[in-house]
Design a protein around this motif. Structure first.
Motif, PDB file in Angstrom:
ATOM      1  N   PRO A  89       0.630  -1.025  -0.004  1.00 36.06           N
ATOM      2  CA  PRO A  89      -0.176   0.074  -0.072  1.00 36.06           C
ATOM      3  C   PRO A  89       0.835   1.240  -0.047  1.00 36.06           C
ATOM      4  N   VAL A  90       0.096   2.162  -0.683  1.00 33.91           N
ATOM      5  CA  VAL A  90       1.337   3.365  -0.533  1.00 33.91           C
ATOM      6  C   VAL A  90       1.225   4.071   1.101  1.00 33.91           C
ATOM      7  N   TYR A  91       2.642   4.932   1.301  1.00 32.21           N
ATOM      8  CA  TYR A  91       2.797   4.759   2.752  1.00 32.21           C
ATOM      9  C   TYR A  91       3.043   6.467   2.551  1.00 32.21           C
ATOM     10  N   LEU A  92       2.853   6.984   1.106  1.00 30.88           N
ATOM     11  CA  LEU A  92       2.790   8.594   1.206  1.00 30.88           C
ATOM     12  C   LEU A  92       3.126   9.087  -0.062  1.00 30.88           C
ATOM     13  N   GLU A  93       2.582   9.865  -0.085  1.00 33.68           N
ATOM     14  CA  GLU A  93       2.168  11.189  -1.402  1.00 33.68           C
ATOM     15  C   GLU A  93       2.785  12.351  -1.343  1.00 33.68           C
ATOM     16  N   ILE A  94       2.920  12.600  -2.713  1.00 36.88           N
ATOM     17  CA  ILE A  94       3.660  13.790  -2.731  1.00 36.88           C
ATOM     18  C   ILE A  94       4.187  14.381  -3.958  1.00 36.88           C
ATOM     19  N   GLU A  95       4.053  15.624  -3.919  1.00 39.01           N
ATOM     20  CA  GLU A  95       3.456  16.959  -5.237  1.00 39.01           C
ATOM     21  C   GLU A  95       4.636  16.448  -6.494  1.00 39.01           C
ATOM     22  N   LEU A  96       3.665  17.156  -7.688  1.00 43.27           N
ATOM     23  CA  LEU A  96       4.933  16.340  -9.092  1.00 43.27           C
ATOM     24  C   LEU A  96       5.676  17.965  -9.306  1.00 43.27           C
ATOM     25  N   GLY A  97       6.281  19.084  -9.103  1.00 46.35           N
ATOM     26  CA  GLY A  97       6.274  20.106  -9.689  1.00 46.35           C
ATOM     27  C   GLY A  97       7.361  20.597 -10.453  1.00 46.35           C
ATOM     28  N   TYR A  98       7.827  21.470 -10.306  1.00 49.81           N
ATOM     29  CA  TYR A  98       9.140  22.096 -10.855  1.00 49.81           C
ATOM     30  C   TYR A  98       9.752  22.814 -10.483  1.00 49.81           C
ATOM     31  N   LEU A  99      11.394  23.266 -10.642  1.00 50.00           N
ATOM     32  CA  LEU A  99      12.102  23.831 -10.060  1.00 50.00           C
ATOM     33  C   LEU A  99      13.019  24.523 -11.169  1.00 50.00           C
ATOM     34  N   VAL A 100      13.151  25.969 -11.377  1.00 51.67           N
ATOM     35  CA  VAL A 100      13.378  26.688 -12.072  1.00 51.67           C
ATOM     36  C   VAL A 100      14.581  27.667 -11.505  1.00 51.67           C
ATOM     37  N   PRO A 101      15.748  27.859 -12.179  1.00 50.56           N
ATOM     38  CA  PRO A 101      16.365  28.699 -11.749  1.00 50.56           C
ATOM     39  C   PRO A 101      16.724  30.216 -11.489  1.00 50.56           C
ATOM     40  N   ASP A 102      17.670  30.702 -11.205  1.00 50.81           N
ATOM     41  CA  ASP A 102      18.152  31.763 -10.507  1.00 50.81           C
ATOM     42  C   ASP A 102      17.687  33.083 -11.994  1.00 50.81           C
ATOM     43  N   GLY A 103      16.723  33.439 -11.420  1.00 52.17           N
ATOM     44  CA  GLY A 103      16.182  35.169 -12.982  1.00 52.17           C
ATOM     45  C   GLY A 103      15.544  34.540 -13.743  1.00 52.17           C
ATOM     46  N   SER A 104      15.155  32.930 -13.969  1.00 53.28           N
ATOM     47  CA  SER A 104      14.190  32.831 -14.882  1.00 53.28           C
ATOM     48  C   SER A 104      13.335  33.054 -14.516  1.00 53.28           C
ATOM     49  N   PRO A 105      12.158  33.560 -15.885  1.00 54.09           N
ATOM     50  CA  PRO A 105      10.443  34.095 -15.988  1.00 54.09           C
ATOM     51  C   PRO A 105       9.742  33.936 -16.007  1.00 54.09           C
ATOM     52  N   LEU A 146      20.578  13.096 -10.733  1.00 55.49           N
ATOM     53  CA  LEU A 146      19.883  14.422 -10.196  1.00 55.49           C
ATOM     54  C   LEU A 146      21.364  14.950 -10.684  1.00 55.49           C
ATOM     55  N   LYS A 147      22.412  14.092 -10.407  1.00 52.56           N
ATOM     56  CA  LYS A 147      23.370  15.526 -10.124  1.00 52.56           C
ATOM     57  C   LYS A 147      23.246  16.082 -11.504  1.00 52.56           C
ATOM     58  N   ASP A 148      23.638  15.341 -12.936  1.00 50.79           N
ATOM     59  CA  ASP A 148      23.597  16.084 -13.772  1.00 50.79           C
ATOM     60  C   ASP A 148      22.464  16.973 -14.825  1.00 50.79           C
ATOM     61  N   ALA A 149      21.213  16.702 -13.455  1.00 55.18           N
ATOM     62  CA  ALA A 149      19.909  17.561 -13.507  1.00 55.18           C
ATOM     63  C   ALA A 149      20.654  19.004 -13.135  1.00 55.18           C
ATOM     64  N   THR A 150      20.824  18.953 -11.516  1.00 52.45           N
ATOM     65  CA  THR A 150      21.365  19.909 -11.215  1.00 52.45           C
ATOM     66  C   THR A 150      22.824  20.828 -11.891  1.00 52.45           C
ATOM     67  N   ASN A 151      23.296  20.099 -12.720  1.00 48.27           N
ATOM     68  CA  ASN A 151      24.197  20.608 -13.036  1.00 48.27           C
ATOM     69  C   ASN A 151      23.507  21.468 -14.824  1.00 48.27           C
ATOM     70  N   MET A 152      22.619  20.691 -14.777  1.00 49.13           N
ATOM     71  CA  MET A 152      22.156  21.225 -16.374  1.00 49.13           C
ATOM     72  C   MET A 152      21.276  22.679 -15.965  1.00 49.13           C
ATOM     73  N   LEU A 153      20.856  22.712 -15.104  1.00 50.30           N
ATOM     74  CA  LEU A 153      19.948  23.812 -14.565  1.00 50.30           C
ATOM     75  C   LEU A 153      20.498  25.265 -13.544  1.00 50.30           C
ATOM     76  N   ALA A 154      21.735  24.182 -13.088  1.00 52.56           N
ATOM     77  CA  ALA A 154      22.583  25.772 -12.564  1.00 52.56           C
ATOM     78  C   ALA A 154      23.550  26.328 -13.588  1.00 52.56           C
ATOM     79  N   SER A 155      23.463  25.932 -15.465  1.00 52.18           N
ATOM     80  CA  SER A 155      24.444  26.429 -15.697  1.00 52.18           C
ATOM     81  C   SER A 155      23.242  26.979 -17.455  1.00 52.18           C
ATOM     82  N   HIS A 156      21.618  26.751 -16.568  1.00 54.88           N
ATOM     83  CA  HIS A 156      20.787  27.302 -17.591  1.00 54.88           C
ATOM     84  C   HIS A 156      20.958  25.939 -18.950  1.00 54.88           C
ATOM     85  N   GLN A 157      21.187  24.790 -19.175  1.00 58.87           N
ATOM     86  CA  GLN A 157      20.922  24.408 -20.223  1.00 58.87           C
ATOM     87  C   GLN A 157      19.531  23.936 -20.402  1.00 58.87           C
TER      88      GLN A 157
END
Length: 235
Positions: A89-105, A146-157
């Motif tokens: 059975p499910v023990y935890l429910e978590i929202e799915l969302g988006y993270l945007v970098p500094d300066g994102s419009p 996730l480490k790659d994703a973090t780097n991609m977001l930080a470098s605005h890729q």
């Protein structure tokens, strides 16, 4: 029951780093992480040694459950994954969302699906499968880890990264100025997964999951791990 769920005499728990839903390695023998904590309690109740196995990517955890290389994992119980493993059975429910970098419009999730936008996901994740179908205008960019994703977001890729908010809030500490957008595009329902062929252990999983919810173990583990974005607290 231990012979069914932990046939080697050790409970091999598949985990991956970088998210409070799984494990946040800190060099100690009791790291933070909801999955790590649940696995430790499960091993205790089965009277077997606890043997956490940390993989670089969640996709590798899922493959290890499928092949029987690990005995349990703690992950989103999606219909696609249920074809390759069985869930309690499910023990935890978590929202799915988006993270945007500094300066994102971008100001809310409705701004994400636009021509020219690049949305990052972890390859093979629930976000990959779901947004691959649902995004009509933005381009999906797959990150191996996730480490790659973090780097991609930080470098605005990429313009945004999509996953559960527990992971997104953890990533904000690695990407200065980043922020989690208001709103959600879905939910993850986390449950204990076991390899196919061990159906005789499902009754144990049901009673064990009820115990960790009612006892407050899930809530305590989530609090200790700093987990945010919970829809239905496990208590």
């Amino acid at each position: 029951m231990a012979r069914i769920l932990a046939p080697t005499g050790h409970l091999r728990a598949g985990l991956y780093p970088g998210t409070p839903t799984s494990v946040l390695p800190d060099g100690t023998d009791n790291p933070r992480g909801v999955g790590y904590t649940i696995g430790k309690e499960m091993a205790r109740q089965l009277h077997v040694d606890y043997a956490p196995v940390v993989f670089p990517r969640n996709a590798e955890v899922l493959e290890a459950v499928k092949s029987g290389a690990v005995d349990v994992a703690f992950t989103n119980a999606s219909p696609a994954r249920a074809k390759n493993m069985d869930f309690g059975p499910v023990y935890l429910e978590i929202e799915l969302g988006y993270l945007v970098p500094d300066g994102s419009p971008l100001s809310d999730i409705g701004d994400v699906d636009a021509t020219g936008r690049k949305v990052g996901v972890t390859a093979g994740s629930t976000s990959d499968a779901t947004l691959g179908r649902e995004l009509k205008n933005a381009t999906l960019v797959r990150a191996p880890t996730l480490k790659d994703a973090t780097n991609m977001l930080a470098s605005h890729q990429i313009d945004a990264f999509a996953t559960n908010k527990a992971t997104l809030f953890e990533m904000t500490e690695q990407v200065p100025g980043s922020r989690v957008l208001d709103g959600r595009w879905g939910e993850e329902r986390h449950a204990i997964a076991i390899p196919k062929g061990r159906e005789a252990g499902l009754d144990f999983l049901r009673s064990f999951t009820a115990h960790i919810r009612s006892s407050g173990l899930v809530s305590a583990a989530a609090d200790r791990a700093g987990l945010k974005g919970v829809v239905a607290p496990g208590k």
